[in-house]
Design a protein around this motif. Structure first.
Motif, short mmCIF file in Angstrom:
data_model
loop_
_atom_site.label_atom_id
_atom_site.label_comp_id
_atom_site.label_asym_id
_atom_site.label_seq_id
_atom_site.Cartn_x
_atom_site.Cartn_y
_atom_site.Cartn_z
N TRP A 1 0.52 -0.79 0.39
CA TRP A 1 -0.10 -0.18 0.11
C TRP A 1 0.78 1.27 -0.02
O TRP A 1 1.59 1.34 0.63
CB TRP A 1 -0.69 -0.14 0.86
CG TRP A 1 -2.07 -0.97 1.49
CD1 TRP A 1 -1.39 -2.35 1.85
CD2 TRP A 1 -2.73 -1.73 0.38
NE1 TRP A 1 -2.32 -3.50 1.42
CE2 TRP A 1 -2.88 -2.99 0.77
CE3 TRP A 1 -3.53 -0.29 0.14
CZ2 TRP A 1 -4.50 -3.36 0.27
CZ3 TRP A 1 -5.14 -1.23 -0.53
CH2 TRP A 1 -5.64 -2.88 -0.47
N THR A 2 0.54 2.10 -1.40
CA THR A 2 1.61 2.87 -1.14
C THR A 2 1.08 4.29 -1.13
O THR A 2 -0.18 4.72 -1.68
CB THR A 2 2.53 3.03 -2.95
OG1 THR A 2 1.89 3.51 -3.51
CG2 THR A 2 2.88 1.39 -2.52
N PHE A 3 2.16 5.33 -0.64
CA PHE A 3 1.81 7.26 -0.83
C PHE A 3 2.50 7.39 -2.60
O PHE A 3 3.85 6.73 -2.40
CB PHE A 3 2.22 7.81 -0.20
CG PHE A 3 1.61 7.64 0.70
CD1 PHE A 3 0.38 7.41 0.76
CD2 PHE A 3 2.07 8.51 1.45
CE1 PHE A 3 -0.72 7.03 2.05
CE2 PHE A 3 1.33 8.41 3.18
CZ PHE A 3 -0.26 7.84 3.24
N ASN A 4 2.66 7.65 -3.55
CA ASN A 4 2.86 7.79 -4.97
C ASN A 4 4.01 6.90 -5.59
O ASN A 4 5.41 6.61 -5.36
CB ASN A 4 3.72 9.17 -4.99
CG ASN A 4 2.78 10.41 -5.29
OD1 ASN A 4 1.71 10.17 -5.57
ND2 ASN A 4 3.66 11.21 -5.09
N SER A 5 3.73 5.33 -4.91
CA SER A 5 3.76 4.12 -4.95
C SER A 5 5.44 3.52 -4.68
O SER A 5 6.56 3.47 -4.75
CB SER A 5 4.45 3.95 -7.15
OG SER A 5 3.36 3.92 -7.61
N ARG A 6 4.92 5.01 -3.15
CA ARG A 6 6.73 4.24 -2.49
C ARG A 6 6.05 4.01 -1.23
O ARG A 6 4.94 4.14 -0.89
CB ARG A 6 6.99 5.57 -1.42
CG ARG A 6 7.88 6.51 -3.42
CD ARG A 6 9.34 5.74 -3.29
NE ARG A 6 10.39 6.50 -2.13
CZ ARG A 6 11.56 6.06 -2.25
NH1 ARG A 6 11.92 5.14 -3.53
NH2 ARG A 6 12.28 6.00 -1.25
N ILE A 7 6.64 2.71 0.00
CA ILE A 7 6.19 2.73 0.94
C ILE A 7 7.65 2.66 1.93
O ILE A 7 8.52 3.23 1.99
CB ILE A 7 6.13 0.88 0.85
CG1 ILE A 7 7.59 0.75 0.69
CG2 ILE A 7 5.00 0.60 -0.56
CD1 ILE A 7 7.72 -1.56 0.87
#
Length: 469
Positions: free
Chosen positions: A234-240
């Motif tokens: 689950w990501t913010f802007n494809s970052r974890i």
């Protein structure tokens, strides 16, 4: 041999790249240059060099797409292509995106701008772009087969319309969505107001990011595109987390955070230490009479929520999705609950056969953050991240709002952990603990049974068939 594109992306810098191979050299002169970025760091706001002025946004772990002015029209060039996204240090995913990244770059314009977007397709299949939430001519809406022909591989299409209303929008394909959005094809669009707006206040810092979800098995690189519910990243802007940058602000700043959701479930986004108001959606600004103070706002599928607050409490404040499993990484879905189970005898027997066997979950999952577990290559730990007091035990949709009194205007650099004033950190109590007062009469049923019943043991038998119910 390193290709020109790989060189640019590997350097992690914003660079000019060659135009689509399907466009001739003569026609190439008529297109805006392609600008790409491969690095995962948050880029500073892109100050407008021409056109109407505005206060730019900061895209968390992303950037804003440059443009050129051509006879009064703002022209952009998006390239749909396979990308490699570093989701966290040491963990990379093979995704699809735009201009070297997933999500693609944020597009920023001003209300009333005439906008022209060239879209070049470098994917192995056709695509399109839908401008989510925009008011525009029907033929520019980007639904392949319904409002336009699909953009075939190697081809470039052009979209042109006027940005008619201010607000926060998204862009994503409307072609083979099950594959293309699951592979990370999405981006943000911000239309700034042309003039002072009664429902849109000036802010000091303006952040935006998209919520996305992936199912990438440990040790692999490519998402499983047929997953519908059981995502593990689950990501913010494809970052974890801990690969997500903090939101750095100055004490007293008015802060706006724009959050868009293109996952398959809702996300209650929670901010610690402050109250905010939801001031906008992808439908436009929220009337002031419809706002109320909150600390959590639910962002449903396909929605955007814009929240604003005054950052008046110094510290390092958590910002995260409040679904607990959304702040974990690469979590298995078939792991049994083993809390309280004594593994000692069993573990000894198993390690005789499998030397690398490790007990999981006997005391809860917090042990996982401390373990030096051997992981497959290209696998993110389930929860990690070291804070000033130890392991943070988080992953996924989690980051930090850093409020500092000495942060300078326009400075987005992270200057380290908050230095707490003496006596303001929770600590162990070393005094005497009195025995708690207990009463057998406390609590109980409001209408207790007058006659006691013997204990009854219930046995449940599963029916063999399903014919009678």
């Amino acid at each position: 041999m390193v290709s020109r594109r790989d060189f640019f992306l590997g350097a992690g810098a914003i660079t000019a790249a060659v135009a689509a191979s399907s466009v001739s050299r003569t026609a190439m002169a008529g297109l805006p240059e392609i600008v790409s970025q491969g690095g995962p760091d948050t880029q500073p706001p892109l100050q407008p060099k021409n056109g109407a002025p505005y206060r730019p946004v900061v895209t968390l772990n992303g950037w804003t797409l440059p443009w050129r002015m051509n006879n009064g029209v703002k022209e952009f060039h998006l390239v749909a292509e396979p990308v490699v996204r570093e989701m966290a240090p040491g963990f990379k995913a093979h995704l699809w995106g735009y201009n070297g990244q997933s999500p693609g770059p944020t597009i920023e314009v001003v209300e009333g701008d005439r906008v022209r977007i060239f879209v070049t397709n470098r994917l192995p299949e056709h695509t399109s772009i839908h401008w989510h939430g925009q008011r525009l001519p029907n033929g520019m809406d980007g639904v392949s087969g319904l409002t336009q022909k699909a953009i075939q591989p190697g081809k470039t299409f052009v979209y042109e319309f006027v940005a008619r209303r201010p607000g926060t929008f998204m862009y994503h394909p409307h072609a083979d969505e099950m594959t293309q959005m699951a592979m990370g094809m999405m981006g943000f669009w911000v239309t700034h107001p042309k003039e002072p707006h009664p429902l849109i206040e000036e802010v000091d810092r303006d952040f935006c990011f998209l919520l996305s979800a992936y199912d990438i098995e440990p040790g692999s690189f490519t998402p499983k595109i047929m997953t519908m519910l059981d995502f593990n990243l689950w990501t913010f802007n494809s970052r974890i987390f801990p690969g997500i940058d903090p939101l750095v602000v100055r004490k007293g700043d008015r802060v706006r955070i724009r959050v868009g959701n293109l996952t398959m479930t809702n996300h209650p986004i929670h901010l610690h230490g402050h109250e905010f108001e939801v001031t906008g959606t992808d439908g436009g600004p929220v009337p002031k009479s419809a706002r109320w103070p909150e600390v959590t706002t639910d962002v449903a599928v396909g929605q955007m929520r814009q929240v604003e607050f005054i950052a008046d409490e110094e510290g390092d404040w958590a910002l995260h999705c409040h679904k607990s499993h959304h702040t974990m990484n690469a979590m298995g879905h078939d792991v049994p609950t083993m809390i309280g189970v004594d593994h000692r005898g069993l573990a000894k027997k198993i390690t005789g056969l499998i030397p690398d066997y490790m007990v999981m979950g006997e005391r809860g999952m917090a042990d996982m953050a401390e373990m030096e577990m051997p992981l497959p290559d290209n696998t993110a730990p389930m929860m990690t991240g070291d804070g000033p007091f130890g392991s943070v035990e988080m992953g996924g949709m989690f980051t930090v709002l850093k409020v500092r009194a000495d942060q300078q205007p326009g400075d987005y650099r992270d200057h380290g952990w908050y230095r707490h004033p003496e006596g303001t950190v929770a600590s162990e109590w070393r005094g005497v603990l009195a025995e708690p007062a207990r009463s057998s009469r406390a609590g109980g049923q409001s209408m207790p049974r007058q006659q006691a019943s013997p204990d009854v043991e219930v046995n449940v038998r599963k029916p063999a068939g399903h014919t009678d119910h």
